[in-house]
Design an enzyme around this catalytic site. Structure first.
Site, PDB file in Angstrom:
ATOM      1  N   ASP A 313       0.852  -1.187   0.000  1.00 25.92           N
ATOM      2  CA  ASP A 313       0.000   0.000   0.000  1.00 25.92           C
ATOM      3  C   ASP A 313       0.892   1.243   0.000  1.00 25.92           C
ATOM      4  O   ASP A 313       1.845   1.344   0.789  1.00 25.92           O
ATOM      5  CB  ASP A 313      -0.905  -0.005   1.233  1.00 25.92           C
ATOM      6  CG  ASP A 313      -1.935   1.104   1.152  1.00 25.92           C
ATOM      7  OD1 ASP A 313      -2.958   0.884   0.500  1.00 25.92           O
ATOM      8  OD2 ASP A 313      -1.696   2.172   1.750  1.00 25.92           O
ATOM      9  N   ASN A 321      -2.586  12.758  -3.562  1.00 25.70           N
ATOM     10  CA  ASN A 321      -3.546  13.222  -4.572  1.00 25.70           C
ATOM     11  C   ASN A 321      -4.053  14.617  -4.240  1.00 25.70           C
ATOM     12  O   ASN A 321      -4.208  15.471  -5.130  1.00 25.70           O
ATOM     13  CB  ASN A 321      -4.718  12.248  -4.656  1.00 25.70           C
ATOM     14  CG  ASN A 321      -4.477  11.153  -5.678  1.00 25.70           C
ATOM     15  OD1 ASN A 321      -3.643  11.299  -6.564  1.00 25.70           O
ATOM     16  ND2 ASN A 321      -5.192  10.054  -5.556  1.00 25.70           N
ATOM     17  N   ASP A 330      -1.660   9.507 -10.701  1.00 26.83           N
ATOM     18  CA  ASP A 330      -1.594   8.405 -11.664  1.00 26.83           C
ATOM     19  C   ASP A 330      -0.146   8.117 -12.053  1.00 26.83           C
ATOM     20  O   ASP A 330       0.257   6.947 -12.197  1.00 26.83           O
ATOM     21  CB  ASP A 330      -2.420   8.743 -12.895  1.00 26.83           C
ATOM     22  CG  ASP A 330      -3.916   8.752 -12.601  1.00 26.83           C
ATOM     23  OD1 ASP A 330      -4.302   8.232 -11.524  1.00 26.83           O
ATOM     24  OD2 ASP A 330      -4.680   9.279 -13.430  1.00 26.83           O
ATOM     25  N   GLU A 357      -4.656   2.352  -4.490  1.00 33.25           N
ATOM     26  CA  GLU A 357      -3.206   2.422  -4.314  1.00 33.25           C
ATOM     27  C   GLU A 357      -2.681   1.130  -3.695  1.00 33.25           C
ATOM     28  O   GLU A 357      -1.593   1.111  -3.112  1.00 33.25           O
ATOM     29  CB  GLU A 357      -2.834   3.630  -3.435  1.00 33.25           C
ATOM     30  CG  GLU A 357      -3.230   3.513  -1.974  1.00 33.25           C
ATOM     31  CD  GLU A 357      -4.680   3.928  -1.717  1.00 33.25           C
ATOM     32  OE1 GLU A 357      -5.043   4.074  -0.560  1.00 33.25           O
ATOM     33  OE2 GLU A 357      -5.442   4.128  -2.689  1.00 33.25           O
TER      34      GLU A 357
END
Length: 439
Positions: A313, A321, A330, A357
């Site tokens: 993770d 983000n 991305d 993620e």
């Protein structure tokens, strides 16, 4: 102008052949019916015996296991299932108990009665609690239902109509004998005439050497041949034109079919590849991971080999983000995915994106120690990317937390249990400060 065909009278060849054929069929059909009934009886007995053997193969293993495990509900269900099969009239299961007594479980259809005319199958049930040991735990008896045999035999009797095909073959001899006496000479003349036909001789009519007052099938044939010759030349020319056009269309159609087939195969291959790949990272997606995981678990348990799974993770990815935007997010995921591909490129290893993620890595034949080393290697590879992460509480760059779970000798029957262990390890890695590997 075309002449109408002469009318037939009651003394025609067809009329005489029909009378002779009917008389022969009556006697031959009686004999054929008797033979077919006996053959059908034997075939149905053989078929029912084979069906009982197949039922025995299907149920004996599961019945033995249920008896050994003393699973009464399963025994009743299996006996009931076997008793519902059309061929079976009664199912009897004798269970040998530990005290030497025998218990009998039975299922019989309504209206069933024992009969010496139908097959019965008896099977001694054994169970192998461990390799090399075999215990006799009961006996299975399957009795057929005579009503099924009668019903099937009735259907066979109805099908005896097929014997008319055999009759037709035998009748050919009689028909040929009569034709040799009445029509062979004229047929040979017609054959010679037709054999000599050519495009230049189509105008020459056919004339049979027989009284002109005779009106039967040969007269119809003579008239038909003459009518056919009058239009054959035109028909041949038209057929040649049609064949050329058809050949051209057929070739074009074959080309079109080949083109469409090639396009469809390429599209199907591409669609299959897309359905198993994550569009953002290029890794395997959750669907591909789910298709592979259970099979790898079964193979590892069957071969006695280790297997490990990593659950990875990206730390504080939501903050990444929020800080840098989804476009940069991305790009970050693509960079992490590339690091995973570089670290796990051996045959059998599968890296997949299973969430936003979150990534999973399947490592067949890898034990816990090697899995921990591999997890540490990928954690360092992500850290080495040095992707700035100003909003992270763990480090100034993007980091990775990894949970490790290994099969080892654990009695796990479903892969999700192993994945849950990896998820718990990942949770501990996060709670201990992230950017670490925990097993």
């Amino acid at each position: 102008m075309t002449q109408p065909p002469p009318a037939l009278h009651r003394g025609s060849l067809g009329h005489r052949l029909v009378l002779a054929t009917v008389g022969f069929c009556i006697g031959f059909t009686l004999l054929t019916v008797a033979v077919r009934i006996w053959s059908a009886w034997q075939n149905q007995l053989t078929s029912m015996t084979a069906e009982l053997a197949l039922i025995d193969q299907v149920f004996q293993r599961t019945l033995s296991k249920s008896i050994w495990e003393m699973d009464r509900a399963a025994l009743q269900t299996q006996i009931h299932s076997a008793g519902q099969i059309a061929t079976v009239g009664r199912v009897s299961l004798q269970i040998r108990q530990a005290n030497g007594k025998t218990e009998t479980l039975e299922h019989r259809k309504a209206g069933w009665a024992p009969s010496p005319h139908v097959p019965t199958l008896q099977r001694v049930l054994t169970y192998e609690p461990y390799p090399g040991a075999s215990e006799t735990i009961g006996a299975l008896t399957l009795d057929s239902d005579e009503r099924v045999l009668r019903s099937r035999l009735l259907g066979e009797i109805v099908g005896i109509v097929v014997t008319q095909v055999v009759q037709s073959v035998l009748l050919a001899g009689l028909v040929m004998w009569m034709f040799n006496r009445s029509v062979t000479v004229h047929v040979r003349h017609i054959a010679r005439h037709l054999g000599a036909l050519a495009p230049k001789s189509l105008a020459q009519p056919l004339h049979l050497d027989r009284p002109p007052t005779r009106s039967d099938e040969l007269s119809l044939l003579e008239s038909g041949v003459n009518q056919l010759q009058s239009s054959l030349s035109e028909y041949i020319d038209r057929q040649h034109r049609d064949e050329r056009e058809l050949a051209a269309h057929r070739d074009r159609l074959a080309e079109l079919v080949q083109e469409r087939t090639t396009e469809l195969q390429a599209a199907n291959a591409r669609l299959r590849e897309l359905s198993l790949r994550d569009s953002l990272t290029g890794l395997a997606n959750r669907r591909h991971f789910d298709e592979v995981k259970d099979g790898e678990l079964r193979r590892a348990q069957r071969q006695g080999q280790p297997m490990s799974v990593l659950l990875c993770d990206v730390d504080h990815f939501k903050r990444y983000n929020d800080t840098y935007g989804h476009v940069m997010g991305d790009q970050c995921l693509r960079a992490v995915a590339q690091a995973l591909q570089q670290c796990f490129g051996r045959a059998g290893e599968l890296a997949a994106r299973i969430g936003g993620e979150e990534f999973a890595v399947l490592l067949p034949t890898v034990d816990r120690t090697s899995a921990l080393a591999a997890a540490e290697r990928v954690r360092r590879a992500v850290a080495a990317l040095a992707i700035p992460h100003a909003a992270s509480e763990t480090a100034a760059h993007v980091t990775l937390s990894v949970g490790v779970a290994a099969l080892d000798d654990q009695p796990i029957t479903h892969f999700d249990a192993l994945l849950d262990q990896a998820d718990q390890a990942l949770y501990r890695a996060k709670s201990q400060g992230r950017n670490r590997v925990t097993a």
